[in-house]
Design a protein around this motif. Structure first.
Motif: not given
Length: 244
Positions: A179, A183, A217, A220-221, A224, A226-229, A234
């Motif tokens: 996480l 990038d 990592t 994410r937008a 967002s 959402t905690e994870s994919l 991923a």
């Protein structure tokens, strides 16, 4: 003619205990069986119903069984009509050739495991290293989710921290899906190396983290929640970008 004892043995292969004991696993479905028969895997039994063979006569070497017998052997709610019993191969020495190697750390979901192996092949990654505590490769759901890739790929089980530590000592880049990391889409260079995907619940284990030389990592937008994919999702994004 197939015996009741053989049917019972094949049905028992739904359980890992008996897959280990008998040294075999099951493959079901036309596409999967076609890929199996083209591979180097040893098929020890091939069974099909008359209805299946009337549609696909190319499988004429299969032993004919009744619809009821196929239902008794199959692990699927709707048996596809053809089933193969395959000898579990012995693990060979790890010798990777792919520019990028996929390493799976504690993947517990058989669907995710199979999907990651299938996705790796799509992106030209032919070597996969799985931690010893990852889900069994011969689990029927894992086998099915690979959609035949398992028969063409090189997949090994290993003490992952030890394997990665040796790779790190050999100056190989070890990328870790985290996480917090660089990038993925801003990375300046994406050379070969090893890409580590962690488990669905816990990510990359603390024993493996010291081996990571390049934390990566997927951004994410903004906003967002959402905690994870999902691990397979991923993995697909990372493999797509890192082999581009």
């Amino acid at each position: 003619m197939i015996t009741k004892n053989t049917i019972k043995q094949i049905a028992s292969l739904r359980q890992q205990k008996f897959r280990k004991e008998l040294g075999c696993f099951v493959v079901e479905g036309r596409k999967m069986t076609e890929e199996l028969l083209k591979s180097d895997f040893e098929t020890v039994g091939l069974y099909a119903t008359e209805a299946f063979l009337s549609d696909y006569p190319s499988f004429a070497e299969a032993e004919i069984v009744s619809e009821l017998q196929m239902e008794q052997m199959s692990g699927q709610d709707t048996p596809p009509g053809i089933l193969a019993v395959v000898k579990t191969p012995q693990q060979s020495e790890i010798k990777t050739t792919s520019r990028l190697v996929l390493a799976l750390d504690g993947i517990a979901n058989p669907g995710n495991m199979g999907t990651l192996i299938r996705t790796a092949e799509w992106f030209g990654i032919h070597d996969v290293i799985c931690s010893n505590d990852s889900v069994e490769l011969w689990n029927p759901k894992t086998v099915q989710a690979t959609m035949g890739s398992l028969f063409r790929m090189k997949v090994w089980k290993a003490d992952l921290p030890d394997y990665l530590e040796q790779a790190k000592d050999a100056s190989k880049a070890v990328y870790g899906a985290l996480l917090e990391g660089e990038d993925l889409f801003q990375m300046q260079a994406k050379p070969g190396g090893i890409l580590v995907i962690g488990s669905e619940s816990h990510g990359i284990r603390k024993e493996v983290l010291p081996c990571i030389t390049h934390p990566v990592t997927i951004p994410r937008a903004r906003g967002s929640m959402t905690e994870s994919l999902n691990a397979a999702v991923a993995g697909a994004i990372l493999m797509a970008e890192m082999t581009r």
